[in-house]
Design a protein around this motif. Structure first.
Motif, PDB file in Angstrom:
ATOM      1  N   SER A  30     -94.382 -27.396  -7.474  1.00 34.28           N
ATOM      2  CA  SER A  30     -95.006 -26.148  -7.070  1.00 34.28           C
ATOM      3  C   SER A  30     -94.844 -25.893  -5.573  1.00 34.28           C
ATOM      4  O   SER A  30     -94.912 -24.758  -5.131  1.00 34.28           O
ATOM      5  CB  SER A  30     -96.480 -26.147  -7.450  1.00 34.28           C
ATOM      6  N   SER A  31     -94.593 -26.939  -4.788  1.00 37.05           N
ATOM      7  CA  SER A  31     -94.437 -26.759  -3.357  1.00 37.05           C
ATOM      8  C   SER A  31     -92.983 -26.602  -2.929  1.00 37.05           C
ATOM      9  O   SER A  31     -92.710 -26.283  -1.786  1.00 37.05           O
ATOM     10  CB  SER A  31     -95.071 -27.936  -2.610  1.00 37.05           C
ATOM     11  N   LEU A  32     -92.046 -26.827  -3.841  1.00 30.90           N
ATOM     12  CA  LEU A  32     -90.633 -26.709  -3.514  1.00 30.90           C
ATOM     13  C   LEU A  32     -90.152 -25.275  -3.712  1.00 30.90           C
ATOM     14  O   LEU A  32     -90.657 -24.566  -4.580  1.00 30.90           O
ATOM     15  CB  LEU A  32     -89.797 -27.638  -4.411  1.00 30.90           C
ATOM     16  N   PRO A  33     -89.157 -24.838  -2.927  1.00 26.80           N
ATOM     17  CA  PRO A  33     -88.605 -23.505  -3.148  1.00 26.80           C
ATOM     18  C   PRO A  33     -87.854 -23.476  -4.468  1.00 26.80           C
ATOM     19  O   PRO A  33     -87.437 -24.509  -4.976  1.00 26.80           O
ATOM     20  CB  PRO A  33     -87.648 -23.312  -1.966  1.00 26.80           C
ATOM     21  N   PRO A  34     -87.680 -22.290  -5.064  1.00 27.28           N
ATOM     22  CA  PRO A  34     -86.976 -22.206  -6.336  1.00 27.28           C
ATOM     23  C   PRO A  34     -85.534 -22.695  -6.209  1.00 27.28           C
ATOM     24  O   PRO A  34     -84.909 -22.536  -5.164  1.00 27.28           O
ATOM     25  CB  PRO A  34     -87.015 -20.718  -6.683  1.00 27.28           C
ATOM     26  N   ILE A  35     -85.037 -23.295  -7.268  1.00 25.84           N
ATOM     27  CA  ILE A  35     -83.661 -23.789  -7.270  1.00 25.84           C
ATOM     28  C   ILE A  35     -82.715 -22.607  -7.089  1.00 25.84           C
ATOM     29  O   ILE A  35     -82.841 -21.589  -7.742  1.00 25.84           O
ATOM     30  CB  ILE A  35     -83.355 -24.536  -8.580  1.00 25.84           C
ATOM     31  N   GLY A  36     -81.765 -22.764  -6.183  1.00 20.91           N
ATOM     32  CA  GLY A  36     -80.786 -21.709  -5.960  1.00 20.91           C
ATOM     33  C   GLY A  36     -81.112 -20.824  -4.785  1.00 20.91           C
ATOM     34  O   GLY A  36     -80.298 -20.027  -4.379  1.00 20.91           O
ATOM     35  N   GLY A  37     -82.302 -20.883  -4.239  1.00 18.00           N
ATOM     36  CA  GLY A  37     -82.634 -20.099  -3.061  1.00 18.00           C
ATOM     37  C   GLY A  37     -83.564 -18.939  -3.343  1.00 18.00           C
ATOM     38  O   GLY A  37     -84.156 -18.825  -4.406  1.00 18.00           O
ATOM     39  N   ALA A  38     -83.646 -18.060  -2.346  1.00 23.88           N
ATOM     40  CA  ALA A  38     -84.585 -16.943  -2.394  1.00 23.88           C
ATOM     41  C   ALA A  38     -84.145 -15.875  -3.393  1.00 23.88           C
ATOM     42  O   ALA A  38     -82.962 -15.653  -3.605  1.00 23.88           O
ATOM     43  CB  ALA A  38     -84.712 -16.332  -1.006  1.00 23.88           C
ATOM     44  N   LYS A  39     -85.151 -15.239  -3.968  1.00 22.02           N
ATOM     45  CA  LYS A  39     -84.913 -14.135  -4.897  1.00 22.02           C
ATOM     46  C   LYS A  39     -85.631 -12.898  -4.362  1.00 22.02           C
ATOM     47  O   LYS A  39     -86.644 -13.006  -3.686  1.00 22.02           O
ATOM     48  CB  LYS A  39     -85.430 -14.484  -6.287  1.00 22.02           C
ATOM     49  N   ASP A  40     -85.089 -11.723  -4.676  1.00 21.58           N
ATOM     50  CA  ASP A  40     -85.755 -10.485  -4.256  1.00 21.58           C
ATOM     51  C   ASP A  40     -86.873 -10.131  -5.232  1.00 21.58           C
ATOM     52  O   ASP A  40     -87.166 -10.894  -6.163  1.00 21.58           O
ATOM     53  CB  ASP A  40     -84.745  -9.349  -4.079  1.00 21.58           C
ATOM     54  N   GLU A  41     -87.497  -8.985  -5.032  1.00 23.81           N
ATOM     55  CA  GLU A  41     -88.641  -8.594  -5.862  1.00 23.81           C
ATOM     56  C   GLU A  41     -88.268  -8.367  -7.325  1.00 23.81           C
ATOM     57  O   GLU A  41     -89.129  -8.337  -8.189  1.00 23.81           O
ATOM     58  CB  GLU A  41     -89.335  -7.344  -5.286  1.00 23.81           C
ATOM     59  N   HIS A  42     -86.974  -8.229  -7.624  1.00 25.61           N
ATOM     60  CA  HIS A  42     -86.518  -8.051  -9.005  1.00 25.61           C
ATOM     61  C   HIS A  42     -86.053  -9.364  -9.627  1.00 25.61           C
ATOM     62  O   HIS A  42     -85.633  -9.389 -10.783  1.00 25.61           O
ATOM     63  CB  HIS A  42     -85.380  -7.033  -9.067  1.00 25.61           C
ATOM     64  N   GLY A  43     -86.076 -10.448  -8.854  1.00 31.04           N
ATOM     65  CA  GLY A  43     -85.630 -11.743  -9.347  1.00 31.04           C
ATOM     66  C   GLY A  43     -84.146 -11.993  -9.141  1.00 31.04           C
ATOM     67  O   GLY A  43     -83.593 -12.942  -9.688  1.00 31.04           O
ATOM     68  N   CYS A  44     -83.477 -11.157  -8.350  1.00 29.98           N
ATOM     69  CA  CYS A  44     -82.047 -11.332  -8.088  1.00 29.98           C
ATOM     70  C   CYS A  44     -81.838 -12.456  -7.077  1.00 29.98           C
ATOM     71  O   CYS A  44     -82.499 -12.483  -6.039  1.00 29.98           O
ATOM     72  CB  CYS A  44     -81.439 -10.040  -7.544  1.00 29.98           C
ATOM     73  N   LEU A  45     -80.924 -13.352  -7.373  1.00 31.14           N
ATOM     74  CA  LEU A  45     -80.639 -14.502  -6.523  1.00 31.14           C
ATOM     75  C   LEU A  45     -79.782 -14.061  -5.337  1.00 31.14           C
ATOM     76  O   LEU A  45     -78.591 -13.809  -5.467  1.00 31.14           O
ATOM     77  CB  LEU A  45     -79.931 -15.586  -7.332  1.00 31.14           C
ATOM     78  N   LEU A  46     -80.401 -13.959  -4.178  1.00 27.79           N
ATOM     79  CA  LEU A  46     -79.753 -13.427  -2.987  1.00 27.79           C
ATOM     80  C   LEU A  46     -78.603 -14.297  -2.497  1.00 27.79           C
ATOM     81  O   LEU A  46     -77.550 -13.785  -2.111  1.00 27.79           O
ATOM     82  CB  LEU A  46     -80.785 -13.230  -1.876  1.00 27.79           C
ATOM     83  N   ALA A  47     -78.782 -15.606  -2.506  1.00 25.62           N
ATOM     84  CA  ALA A  47     -77.751 -16.512  -1.993  1.00 25.62           C
ATOM     85  C   ALA A  47     -76.462 -16.441  -2.809  1.00 25.62           C
ATOM     86  O   ALA A  47     -75.384 -16.729  -2.301  1.00 25.62           O
ATOM     87  CB  ALA A  47     -78.279 -17.939  -1.971  1.00 25.62           C
ATOM     88  N   ALA A  48     -76.567 -16.029  -4.054  1.00 24.25           N
ATOM     89  CA  ALA A  48     -75.380 -15.908  -4.906  1.00 24.25           C
ATOM     90  C   ALA A  48     -74.786 -14.499  -4.840  1.00 24.25           C
ATOM     91  O   ALA A  48     -73.844 -14.193  -5.561  1.00 24.25           O
ATOM     92  CB  ALA A  48     -75.734 -16.255  -6.347  1.00 24.25           C
ATOM     93  N   GLY A  49     -75.342 -13.646  -3.982  1.00 25.96           N
ATOM     94  CA  GLY A  49     -74.795 -12.309  -3.793  1.00 25.96           C
ATOM     95  C   GLY A  49     -75.314 -11.260  -4.757  1.00 25.96           C
ATOM     96  O   GLY A  49     -74.789 -10.149  -4.805  1.00 25.96           O
ATOM     97  N   TYR A  50     -76.339 -11.576  -5.503  1.00 26.15           N
ATOM     98  CA  TYR A  50     -76.870 -10.615  -6.468  1.00 26.15           C
ATOM     99  C   TYR A  50     -77.823  -9.639  -5.794  1.00 26.15           C
ATOM    100  O   TYR A  50     -78.552  -9.989  -4.876  1.00 26.15           O
ATOM    101  CB  TYR A  50     -77.598 -11.328  -7.608  1.00 26.15           C
ATOM    102  N   THR A  51     -77.815  -8.417  -6.274  1.00 31.29           N
ATOM    103  CA  THR A  51     -78.736  -7.385  -5.822  1.00 31.29           C
ATOM    104  C   THR A  51     -79.093  -6.524  -7.026  1.00 31.29           C
ATOM    105  O   THR A  51     -78.379  -6.495  -8.024  1.00 31.29           O
ATOM    106  CB  THR A  51     -78.128  -6.545  -4.677  1.00 31.29           C
ATOM    107  N   TRP A  52     -80.198  -5.797  -6.923  1.00 33.76           N
ATOM    108  CA  TRP A  52     -80.682  -4.984  -8.037  1.00 33.76           C
ATOM    109  C   TRP A  52     -79.891  -3.683  -8.127  1.00 33.76           C
ATOM    110  O   TRP A  52     -79.684  -2.988  -7.142  1.00 33.76           O
ATOM    111  CB  TRP A  52     -82.162  -4.678  -7.844  1.00 33.76           C
ATOM    112  N   SER A  53     -79.463  -3.361  -9.334  1.00 30.42           N
ATOM    113  CA  SER A  53     -78.794  -2.096  -9.600  1.00 30.42           C
ATOM    114  C   SER A  53     -79.774  -1.160 -10.290  1.00 30.42           C
ATOM    115  O   SER A  53     -80.310  -1.484 -11.356  1.00 30.42           O
ATOM    116  CB  SER A  53     -77.572  -2.299 -10.491  1.00 30.42           C
TER     117      SER A  53
END
Length: 142
Positions: A30-53
């Motif tokens: 519960s204290s660790l960041p989510p696997i894969g990095g930060a996500k935006d408010e839609h759950g898109c994985l920012l570090a992998a280049g995803y963004t909400w369409s």
């Protein structure tokens, strides 16, 4: 008999360690960041280049399956591309550009013309251009 006692003691020790480890992992996760990095408010994985369409209503990588346009003035820009996604019935175009914090929707005004109050997307000679206040910001190269 000694071997049986040794097996029982070993089994007891290892089974206790296993349950302790599971409890530790649950508490620390519960204290660790989510696997894969930060996500935006839609759950898109920012570090992998995803963004909400807004058109697709899902996370996408803007450079995949879109129209790529190059910046016209490279002297002041580090980012050199913009991306356009059109809906399946070609009533809206979605822009992914560095000038905006999130994607921008344009409505179809006429064949090969999409616009809103700020931007105009025009197709001429089979190439798209993005215009902002009469200045061509991006052009598609073929």
């Amino acid at each position: 008999m000694k071997y049986l006692a040794l097996i029982l003691v070993s089994f007891t020790l290892f089974s206790c360690q296993g349950s302790d480890q599971k409890g530790t992992l649950k508490d620390s996760s519960s204290s660790l960041p989510p696997i894969g990095g930060a996500k935006d408010e839609h759950g898109c994985l920012l570090a992998a280049g995803y963004t909400w369409s807004k058109i697709k209503q899902e996370c996408i990588r803007p450079w995949e399956g879109t129209i790529t346009m190059n910046v016209t003035d490279t002297s002041t820009n580090f980012e050199t591309a913009a991306f356009v996604l059109m809906d399946s019935v070609k009533q809206q175009a979605e822009l992914f550009i560095k000038e905006e914090d999130e994607s921008v929707l344009l409505d179809s005004i006429a064949p090969r013309l999409y616009a809103n109050k700020q931007y105009k997307l025009v197709e001429e000679n089979h190439c798209w251009s993005l215009i902002h206040q009469k200045e061509v910001l991006y052009e598609e190269k073929k």
